[in-house]
Design a protein around this motif. Structure first.
Motif, mmCIF file in Angstrom:
data_model
loop_
_atom_site.group_PDB
_atom_site.id
_atom_site.type_symbol
_atom_site.label_atom_id
_atom_site.label_comp_id
_atom_site.label_asym_id
_atom_site.label_seq_id
_atom_site.Cartn_x
_atom_site.Cartn_y
_atom_site.Cartn_z
ATOM 1 N N ASN A 198 -2.763 -1.281 -5.949
ATOM 2 C CA ASN A 198 -3.833 -0.597 -6.678
ATOM 3 C C ASN A 198 -4.876 -0.012 -5.739
ATOM 4 O O ASN A 198 -5.502 1.003 -6.053
ATOM 5 N N TYR A 199 -5.051 -0.625 -4.562
ATOM 6 C CA TYR A 199 -5.922 -0.024 -3.558
ATOM 7 C C TYR A 199 -5.319 1.286 -3.058
ATOM 8 O O TYR A 199 -6.021 2.295 -2.927
ATOM 9 N N LEU A 252 -8.268 -3.401 -9.119
ATOM 10 C CA LEU A 252 -8.464 -4.119 -7.862
ATOM 11 C C LEU A 252 -9.531 -5.203 -8.034
ATOM 12 O O LEU A 252 -9.336 -6.357 -7.630
ATOM 13 N N ARG A 253 -10.629 -4.857 -8.653
ATOM 14 C CA ARG A 253 -11.709 -5.820 -8.887
ATOM 15 C C ARG A 253 -11.254 -6.939 -9.829
ATOM 16 O O ARG A 253 -11.561 -8.117 -9.613
ATOM 17 N N ALA A 278 -9.655 1.208 -8.721
ATOM 18 C CA ALA A 278 -10.657 0.221 -8.319
ATOM 19 C C ALA A 278 -10.907 -0.837 -9.386
ATOM 20 O O ALA A 278 -11.166 -2.006 -9.061
ATOM 21 N N ILE A 328 0.827 -1.201 0.000
ATOM 22 C CA ILE A 328 0.000 0.000 0.000
ATOM 23 C C ILE A 328 0.867 1.259 0.000
ATOM 24 O O ILE A 328 0.606 2.225 -0.730
ATOM 25 N N ALA A 331 -3.127 -6.139 -5.459
ATOM 26 C CA ALA A 331 -4.328 -5.555 -4.869
ATOM 27 C C ALA A 331 -3.971 -4.405 -3.932
ATOM 28 O O ALA A 331 -4.598 -3.334 -3.973
ATOM 29 N N ILE A 365 -6.147 -5.273 1.455
ATOM 30 C CA ILE A 365 -6.612 -3.899 1.291
ATOM 31 C C ILE A 365 -6.905 -3.232 2.642
ATOM 32 O O ILE A 365 -7.719 -2.315 2.723
ATOM 33 N N VAL A 425 -16.417 -1.939 -1.995
ATOM 34 C CA VAL A 425 -14.968 -1.787 -2.166
ATOM 35 C C VAL A 425 -14.563 -2.086 -3.598
ATOM 36 O O VAL A 425 -13.655 -1.472 -4.152
#
Length: 453
Positions: free
Chosen positions: A305-306, A314-315, A311, A82, A302, A384, A449
Motif C-alpha cells: 500500500n505504500y 497504510l495507517r 496512505a 513495494i 504496508a 516502507i 508518513v
C-alpha cells in the motif's frame, strides 16, 4: 498479470487481511524458535546443565548467521512487496535471483570464517574451559547447515511477500517437526548428546530449504527463477541491503550484547548463570516472535500500500498491528510475573538453576509491552523503505542502552548490598523503558508518513 493473491492487499478489509497474513507468520516465527528450544529441552533433560551452557555460548554466533538470512530475506521481501504494489513482475523476479546470489555469497563467507577462527570466536563469546568442548562439537556440525538456514529465511520471506503466507508457514513447520523427531532419535534413543542436536538442526533446515527452492521452480508460483534474475544488479543489491540492514544490525547487535552479557554472567554467577540466561532466552524469542510474526503479516500489506500510495490503508494496518502487539506484550508480562519457575522447569530439574531462572525471566520480560512498541515501530519503517529510522529504533534498546547498562548496573547493585547477577538481568528492564521512549520520539518525527498519500 498479477494474481489476486497480491491485489487483495489494496482491496480486502485490513483486519481480515492482517489476520490472514499474520497468523501464518506468527506460527512460522514460533516454529523458528522451536529449532533452538527443543535442542535445549532435550539437552537439559538428557545431557545436563553444562550442555545447555555450551549451547547458550553458540547462540550469539548462530544469531549472527541468522542475521545474514534476515539481511537478505527481510530486505528482499520488503522490496518485493513495494515492487508488486507497482505491478512489476520482472523486477520481482530480479529480486528473487539477486537475493539468492547474496545468500550464497554470505553462506560461503561465514563458513570460511568459522573454520579458520572457531576457537577464538568461542572464547570471545564466553565459552569456559568446561563448556567450549560442547560448543565446538555443536557448531562444527551446524555451521555447514547454516547455509540452508539463510536460504530458507530468504525464500520464505519472498514466498510470504508474493502472497503465499500459508505455504511459507508449512515449509517452516515441516522442518520444525522433523527437527523435533530427529532430536528425540539422536539425543534420547541413540545417545549422541550435543552432536545429535546439531545433526537434527542441520538436516531439518536442509529439508526446509529444499521445499522453499521447489516453490519458485514450480507452477504454483507466479514468480519464478528466470535467467534475467541471475544477472547481478548493483541497484537491487543496494536496495535489498539498505532495507535488510535494520534486522541484520538488530541481530548482530543482539549477538554482541549476548556475548558481553555472557562474560558478565560468568563474572557474577559462573556457568549456571549462563545456563539460566540460555533458558530465559528460550522464552524471550517466543514473546518477541509473536510480535515479529504480527509485524511480518503487516509488512507485505504496508509495503504494497505504500508502493501503491494508499496512505489510509497504510495507517490502518500499522495501528492495528500496534494494538495487537501491545496485547501480546501484556500477556508475556503476566506469565513471567506469575509462573516463571514453572516455565523454567520445562528445561531443567536442577534446583539451583531454577532459582536463577525465575528472576531472570521476570526481569527480562516484565516490560514486554515496551518491547512490542519498539519492535513494531522498527518493522513498520523497514517495510516502507525507511531503513535508517528502523535501524536507530531497533539498535537503541540493544546497543545504545542495554550494553552499557549491563556494565553499569551490576556494580551499583553490589554497592547497595544486592546481587550483581540480578543487576545483569535488571539491565534489560531499564533498557526496555528507555528504548521504547526513543522509539516513540522517532515515530513522532515521522508522523507525516501516516498522513500523506
Amino acid at each position: 498479470m498479477i494474481k489476486d493473491n497480491t491485489k487483495e492487499f489494496e482491496s480486502k478489509p485490513i483486519a481480515s487481511l492482517l489476520w490472514q497474513y499474520a497468523l501464518p507468520a506468527v506460527i512460522t516465527q514460533i516454529i523458528a524458535s522451536i529449532y533452538n528450544i527443543c535442542d535445549r529441552v532435550f539437552l537439559g533433560q538428557f545431557v545436563g546443565a553444562l550442555a545447555i551452557a555450551g549451547l547458550t555460548v553458540t547462540l550469539p554466533i548462530m544469531n549472527i548467521i541468522h542475521a545474514f538470512g534476515s539481511l537478505v530475506g527481510a530486505g528482499a521481501g520488503a522490496r518485493m512487496s513495494i515492487v508488486l504494489g507497482k505491478r512489476d513482475i520482472r523486477w520481482a523476479e530480479d529480486i528473487l535471483g539477486n537475493s539468492t546470489i547474496l545468500t550464497i555469497f554470505f553462506g560461503a563467507l561465514f563458513m570460511s570464517a568459522w573454520y579458520i577462527f572457531s576457537d577464538a570466536i568461542l572464547g570471545m563469546f564466553g565459552a569456559s574451559a568446561d563448556t567450549i568442548a560442547y560448543a565446538k562439537e555443536y557448531m562444527d556440525i551446524v555451521v555447514p547447515g547454516m547455509f540452508f538456514t539463510t536460504v530458507t529465511f530468504n525464500l520464505t520471506h519472498l514466498i510470504r511477500s508474493s502472497g503465499y503466507a500459508r505455504k511459507s508457514m508449512w515449509i517452516m513447520l515441516s522442518g520444525s517437526l522433523l527437527n523435533i523427531a530427529l532430536d528425540a532419535l539422536f539425543i534420547y534413543v541413540l545417545d549422541w548428546g550435543i552432536a545429535g542436536a546439531a545433526w537434527a538442526t542441520t538436516l531439518s533446515m536442509g529439508f526446509s530449504a529444499m521445499l522453499a527452492v521447489a516453490h519458485f521452480v514450480s507452477r504454483s508460483s507466479f514468480i519464478h527463477y528466470r535467467m534475467h534474475g541471475w544477472k547481478p544488479q548493483y541497484r537491487i543489491f543496494r536496495n535489498i541491503l539498505a532495507i535488510g540492514v535494520s534486522p541484520f544490525s538488530m541481530n548482530v547487535a543482539a549477538s554482541g550484547v549476548v556475548a558481553a552479557l555472557n562474560l558478565q554472567l560468568l563474572k557474577y554467577g559462573g556457568d549456571h548463570a549462563v545456563a539460566a540466561m540460555g533458558i530465559a532466552n528460550s522464552y524471550v524469542p517466543l514473546v518477541v516472535m509473536f510480535i515479529i510474526g504480527i509485524c511480518q503479516g503487516m509488512q507485505p500489506i504496508a509495503g504494497y500500500n505504500y508502493g501503491a500510495g494508499l496512505a489510509s490503508r497504510l495507517r490502518e494496518v500499522f495501528m492495528l498491528a500496534m494494538k495487537v502487539n501491545l496485547a501480546i506484550g501484556l500477556v508475556g508480562s503476566l506469565l513471567v510475573i506469575f509462573i516463571p519457575r514453572y516455565m523454567a522447569m520445562a528445561f531443567t530439574t536442577d534446583a539451583g538453576l531454577l532459582d536463577l531462572c525465575a528472576p531472570a525471566l521476570r526481569l527480562m520480560l516484565v516490560l514486554s509491552p515496551c518491547i512490542a512498541f519498539t519492535i513494531t515501530n522498527s518493522q513498520f519503517f523497514m517495510a516502507i523503505d525507511k531503513p535508517w529510522i528502523a535501524i536507530v529504533t531497533s539498535l537503541s534498546r540493544q546497543v545504545l542502552i542495554l550494553l552499557p547498562l549491563a556494565f553499569i548496573i551490576p556494580p551499583i547493585f553490589e554497592d547497595l548490598g544486592w546481587s550483581g547477577l540480578m543487576g545483569v538481568f535488571a539491565s534489560h528492564t531499564v533498557s526496555d523503558v528507555l528504548g521504547s521512549a526513543l522509539a516513540g520520539y522517532l515515530l513522532y518525527t515521522q508522523r507525516k508518513v501516516l498522513r500523506s498519500s
